[in-house]
Scaffold this active site. Structure first.
Site, PDB file in Angstrom:
ATOM      1  N   SER A 684      74.681  32.879 -30.632  1.00  0.00           N
ATOM      2  CA  SER A 684      73.833  31.689 -30.132  1.00  0.00           C
ATOM      3  C   SER A 684      73.067  30.825 -31.271  1.00  0.00           C
ATOM      4  O   SER A 684      72.581  29.645 -30.782  1.00  0.00           O
ATOM      5  CB  SER A 684      72.813  32.108 -29.087  1.00  0.00           C
ATOM      6  N   LYS A 727      63.999  32.446 -24.211  1.00  0.00           N
ATOM      7  CA  LYS A 727      64.161  31.502 -25.470  1.00  0.00           C
ATOM      8  C   LYS A 727      63.263  30.264 -25.247  1.00  0.00           C
ATOM      9  O   LYS A 727      62.148  29.995 -26.130  1.00  0.00           O
ATOM     10  CB  LYS A 727      65.451  31.052 -25.822  1.00  0.00           C
TER      11      LYS A 727
END
Length: 801
Positions: A684, A727
């Protein structure tokens, strides 16, 4: 003396002994009698009756007397070595005590002779007399304390009554047997009892001789103690008698019989008890068997009788009282409880609470147990590296123990507890494959755990009524077969507003209760609480927040104990109470240097930001790449994919990037990830790596308020990632204002709190060139003819294709 009429005699009680007719006995402890009374006894003007005392040791001997006694005559009077007076008396006849009366220190009783029952003369009686004589002679020969006169009298006697009394004097009978003989009028019955006692004594003597012979042959080189232990073992086996260890085994038999054990378990434990009977009590094997049997005894085996689950309203009230927010998690728990209350089956549903530390996973499991009214047992799996910790150790050595699951069942004392498998993601790993986790597969499978076999027990144990709940910080390290058996319930990080509520509703009241403080003694308002959260505790949960609040409470108490006034908790006082702030807020106009980007990461402790630093140096025409920062294989491959894509784009369309391929080929690029001691891996970070290198080569900086996440491909696409909620919470926690995410994660935005989305500008992209444009690098998307206008924070932007 020979009268058959009732008469009054002086009663002399004796403990633990019985005087029978024809026997001689020395009476001690007569100092309590008056001298005049003793003189009358010695002169023969006062007859005595010796009576067995049934009183306890802590009671006076005359308190409880046997209803029969023996009338006695004085044989001698003597002075004992301790200075006390003693009387030697000889039993004359049995008497029954009709009544008794205390006169000062005298106890007198009205007694009547106990007549002998009529005997039916015949060969049977004669045979019985001879048998008793023969058996008694054998016993007498083995006893060196029996005089020769006894042998002569024994052979000459033919009167059954006198013979019985003579044999009883030398038979070594117990107190209970002697009082039975004292009260028995029938001489035939007395002879039969004595015959059995004499025959038993003869058998014991034979066995003792046999034991001595056999033990001597077997243990010729052992010491005297070992010889005696071997003799005791053989005696217990032959006579079925034992001492303290035998009593212990009998007690275990009785306790095992009371248990509702399955047939296979009962057979196994009885075999073990049979083995224990043949072992010396002090041997190591005996202790291994004893420990095994006590484990079987202490485990719950019976049927499960539990109260019905509470009404959902009460369960909801309990969950809301113990936990703030976590709305989706609470709803799932209430669904679970509703099925149980409805009478349905929840077997096979294993809940796994996954989330960062300090968000309430363990307390949620405890609340479920409280709501169900079941015992709660916590099994910590963190650091467990041996499969035997789960399945138990085999009983092949001293110190073997059952596994953690069986130990938890013993602690719960019921077959239907709530067992928390804590830190299930931190069990030992072996070459990337969790061997220890594989041991949990049988435990967590309903079709198998009803016949779970612990290696130590060696017998099936039913775990099907147990409610298992697991906790984990991340599911990434769990093997797929184990994860397939778990229903994962994600617990996300707390927002700042949620932390404020948790601190006000739970943390501060708990601290006041633990430290005996009133609400007025420790009052922290919202403003300093918010400052503590921002400047001292950038964490997913609230553990550090509780530690800081506890520190303030301790300083408060210390000041009170010293007689000082505690300092009021304000924002200005925090540096004096907690030290300098651990985290500084970034200025709103902060700008990164070219080549630096901020990514978002999802770790075992929640979401976090990840700085990516790049540096370019001119090389000798050869392209070189250096990677540092404890990077994993996947992250290294992401850097290589970014360089390949940028090189291809720079060769075909350099005007869109602001640099050509020569700038890449003639450069040595160093990519570094700070916090080098922490391993990093995952795909990611690809989007942030791409923006960092592109900004470096174009010499354009990125905003310090921009963060991004996404996996990239060589075709220029941006793929979806995991942990978006965590996140975004991390981006909000660190003061970021704009976040670039993959468009594939659009559905995940529904799980993000609205107050977080309100403060963030979320940009969804499908391609890497869209990401470059939204990063503010001044580039026009290649595959996108136009971009939506920049909208205010709180809106979601989409790349248009």
């Amino acid at each position: 003396m020979a009268t058959t009429e009732p008469q009054v005699l002086l009663l002399i009680p004796i403990r633990g002994e019985v005087l029978l007719p024809g026997q001689t006995l020395t009476l001690r402890g007569l100092g309590s009698l008056p001298a005049a009374t003793l003189a009358r006894v010695r002169a023969g003007t006062l007859s005595v009756c010796v009576v067995p005392s049934l009183s306890r040791e802590d009671e006076a001997p005359e308190l409880r007397l046997f209803e029969f006694g023996t009338q006695a005559e004085l044989a001698d009077a003597l002075r004992l070595p301790d200075g006390d007076d003693g009387l030697v008396v000889r039993g004359i006849r049995r008497v029954k005590i009709l009544s008794r009366k205390n006169r000062g220190r005298h106890v007198f009783g009205m007694v009547t002779p106990l007549p002998e029952a009529k005997l039916s003369a015949g060969k049977g009686l004669q045979a019985l007399v001879r048998s008793v004589q023969d058996a008694a002679l054998v016993v007498a020969r083995a006893n060196p304390n029996v005089s020769q006169e006894f042998h002569v009298r024994l052979k000459a006697l033919r009167d059954p009554s006198r013979l019985a009394d003579l044999v009883a004097a030398a038979a070594g009978l117990s107190f209970e047997e002697k009082i039975t003989l004292l009260s028995e009028r029938d001489a035939t019955r007395r002879l039969k009892l004595l015959l059995r006692a004499a025959l038993k004594e003869n058998e014991v003597q034979k066995l003792a001789a046999d034991v001595k012979s056999r033990a001597t042959l077997r243990l010729a080189d052992t010491d005297r103690r070992q010889l005696l232990e071997e003799q005791l073992r053989i005696l217990r086996k032959e006579l079925g008698e034992g001492e303290s260890e035998r009593d212990e085994i009998d007690r275990l038999y009785e306790e095992i019989d009371k248990l509702d054990l399955p047939p296979a378990v009962r057979d196994a434990v009885e075999r073990e008890l049979d083995r224990m009977e043949l072992m010396p009590a002090g041997s190591a094997e005996y202790m291994v068997s004893y420990t095994y049997v006590t484990w079987i005894r202490d485990l719950p085996w019976g049927p499960v009788n539990l109260p019905p689950p509470p009404p959902l309203a009460e369960a909801r009230r309990l969950l809301d009282r113990d936990h703030y927010a976590l709305v989706d998690v609470k709803e799932r728990i209430l669904e679970y409880l509703a099925v149980m209350r409805h009478g349905g089956r929840t077997r096979g549903e294993i809940l796994l609470f996954a989330g960062p530390p300090g968000v309430g996973k363990t307390s949620l499991a405890r609340s479920i147990a409280k709501a169900l009214g079941r015992p709660f047992v916590q099994v910590s799996l963190g650091g467990v590296k041996d499969e035997a910790e789960i399945r138990g150790h085999r009983r092949t050595y001293i110190g073997s123990m059952p596994g953690k699951l069986i130990q938890a069942m013993k602690d719960a004392r019921t077959r239907a507890p709530v067992i928390l498998l804590d830190e299930i993601d931190k069990i030992g790993l072996d070459q990337g494959r969790s061997v220890t986790a594989s041991a949990l597969l049988e435990v967590l499978d309903f079709e198998q755990n009803r016949h779970f076999v612990d290696h130590y027990l060696g017998v099936p144990y039913d775990l099907s009524d147990v409610i298992f709940i697991g906790t984990a910080n991340t599911t990434a390290t769990l093997p797929k077969p184990l994860l397939d058996r778990l229903e994962v319930i994600e617990l996300s990080s707390y927002t700042e507003a949620e932390k404020l509520e948790v601190a006000s509703r739970h943390l501060l009241p708990d601290i006041r209760r633990e430290m005996k403080l009133k609400a007025s003694d420790l009052n922290i308002t919202a403003k300093p609480l918010a400052a503590i959260i921002r400047q001292y505790t950038r964490e997913a949960g609230v553990r550090q927040l509780k530690r800081d609040l506890t520190t303030i409470a301790r300083k408060n108490i210390k000041a009170r104990v010293e007689g000082k006034k505690p300092e009021r908790v304000t924002v200005e006082a925090l540096p004096r109470l907690l030290g300098p702030p651990r985290f500084q807020e970034e200025p709103n106009d902060a700008q990164l240097i070219p080549g630096v980007a901020i990514g978002l990461a999802y770790t075992a402790v929640g979401g976090d930001i990840l700085y990516i630093e790049t540096m370019r140096t001119i090389s000798d025409g050869k392209h070189r790449l250096a990677l540092t920062g404890s990077l994993g294989k996947v992250m290294r491959e992401s850097v290589q994919a970014v360089l390949a894509w940028l090189t291809s784009m720079a060769e075909t369309r350099p005007e869109t990037l602001g640099f050509d391929a020569a700038r890449i080929n003639g450069s040595s690029i160093h990519v570094h990830f700070p916090d080098g001691a922490t391993p990093k891996d995952g795909p990611s970070a690809g989007l942030a790596i791409m923006c960092a290198i592109a900004g470096l080569l174009a010499n354009k900086p990125l905003s310090a308020k921009l963060a991004m996440t996404g996996e990239i491909t060589l075709r220029g696409q941006v793929l979806g990632i995991g942990g978006l909620k965590e996140k975004l919470l991390a981006a909000h926690r660190y003061g970021k204002k704009k976040v670039i995410i993959p468009a594939a994660n659009h559905a995940d935005l529904a799980t993000v709190p609205k107050e977080i989305l309100k403060d963030l500008e979320i940009v969804e992209v499908r391609t890497m060139d869209e990401a470059l444009a939204h990063a503010g690098l001044g580039m026009t998307p290649v595959l996108t003819p136009r971009l939506r206008a920049i909208v205010a924070p709180g809106a979601v932007q989409h790349g248009v294709h």
